[in-house]
Scaffold this active site. Sequence first.
Site, PDB file in Angstrom:
ATOM      1  N   SER A 125    -136.182  -8.798  65.201  1.00 51.25           N
ATOM      2  CA  SER A 125    -135.049  -8.598  64.907  1.00 51.25           C
ATOM      3  C   SER A 125    -134.215  -9.874  64.483  1.00 51.25           C
ATOM      4  O   SER A 125    -134.542 -10.751  63.646  1.00 51.25           O
ATOM      5  CB  SER A 125    -134.276  -7.772  65.737  1.00 51.25           C
ATOM      6  OG  SER A 125    -133.010  -7.230  65.358  1.00 51.25           O
ATOM      7  N   ASP A 265    -137.930   2.314  60.749  1.00 45.62           N
ATOM      8  CA  ASP A 265    -137.168   0.923  61.402  1.00 45.62           C
ATOM      9  C   ASP A 265    -135.842   1.128  60.716  1.00 45.62           C
ATOM     10  O   ASP A 265    -135.617   1.262  59.574  1.00 45.62           O
ATOM     11  CB  ASP A 265    -137.984  -0.077  60.985  1.00 45.62           C
ATOM     12  CG  ASP A 265    -137.791  -1.342  61.671  1.00 45.62           C
ATOM     13  OD1 ASP A 265    -136.703  -1.578  62.155  1.00 45.62           O
ATOM     14  OD2 ASP A 265    -138.836  -2.166  62.179  1.00 45.62           O
ATOM     15  N   HIS A 292    -137.916   0.401  65.364  1.00 45.49           N
ATOM     16  CA  HIS A 292    -137.713  -1.020  65.378  1.00 45.49           C
ATOM     17  C   HIS A 292    -138.374  -1.779  66.504  1.00 45.49           C
ATOM     18  O   HIS A 292    -138.239  -3.128  66.626  1.00 45.49           O
ATOM     19  CB  HIS A 292    -136.127  -1.165  65.766  1.00 45.49           C
ATOM     20  CG  HIS A 292    -135.425  -2.405  65.368  1.00 45.49           C
ATOM     21  ND1 HIS A 292    -135.613  -3.089  64.117  1.00 45.49           N
ATOM     22  CD2 HIS A 292    -134.618  -3.395  66.261  1.00 45.49           C
ATOM     23  CE1 HIS A 292    -135.073  -4.337  64.220  1.00 45.49           C
ATOM     24  NE2 HIS A 292    -134.425  -4.574  65.460  1.00 45.49           N
TER      25      HIS A 292
END
Length: 312
Positions: A125, A265, A292
């Site tokens: 991320s 995601d 995610h």
Amino acid sequence: MSPSAPAFTNGTLPFEVPSLDKPCETWYRIYGSLSSTDNKHTPLLALHGGPGFPSDYMSILGPALAPRPVIIYDQLGNGRSTHLPETMGDTSFWTPELLLSELQNLVTGIGLDTRPGGYDVLGHSWGGMLAAMHAVTKPKGLRKLVLVSAPASMPLFLQEQAKLRANLPVDVQEVLTKHEKEDTTDSKAYHEAVQVFNERHMCLITPMPEEFQRSEDWIEKDPTVYHTMNGPSEFHVIGTIKDWSIVCQIPNISVPTLLLNGRHDEATDATMQPFFEGIDKVKWVTFENSSHTAMFEAPERFNTTVAGFLAE
């Protein structure tokens, strides 16, 4: 720690911030040994997300990727590193460049850049965004790069979030919009509406894994970094990263790179496409039943995919 898990050592490293008159430290943990005599495998440095979501959830990589040494750390203002709550809202202080400087300080401080065989970096991320910033500088010793659910551009990411948000139940969308307009995003109703989004695009496992929840709990304890750099939610980004983009610099990433994301995601394919188009040596794997956090949702395939790429 289970009997099969690798031993780990914790440490702290001084990090000098010129604009501060107080000493700062970066906390880190090393699974296994960095000694090239004790361990011939290339170490992997894992970067957590957020910004402001500490490394607790990344701890699962240590046992999963053994005997490869794995290093996790808490970025400044996070977890067990130095906290600076007095800087809440200071957008001139909390910049991507500050955390990039800390990353480079850690790499040098624990000797990754001088280790025979170099080192690899995995970023998840925001951690992937930070890892990409690190890679474009062509740092000494960097061998391979793994970008997990990492957007190449925040404006592009926010465009995609708007599409995902439009698919939420109408009443949830109305609650989100109401509280964002009224600047009451700290309300219980807003947090409950955000959770609906998170259960679709952040983590499909209910309840969330313990390690992930521990990282999330840190934001409640000290929201300084997340609120200043990001904002109140993943799709209402009003902090210092809102205009961040590395698209123009992506061709400077010269090391072999693996891209990973989930079919559900929040970091959609469109947000990662610039990496695929701009990096010369690149592979891309999408986990069909993940969002995610594929490291929790599809752990066996995730670990095998990462380990296989690093061993090539």
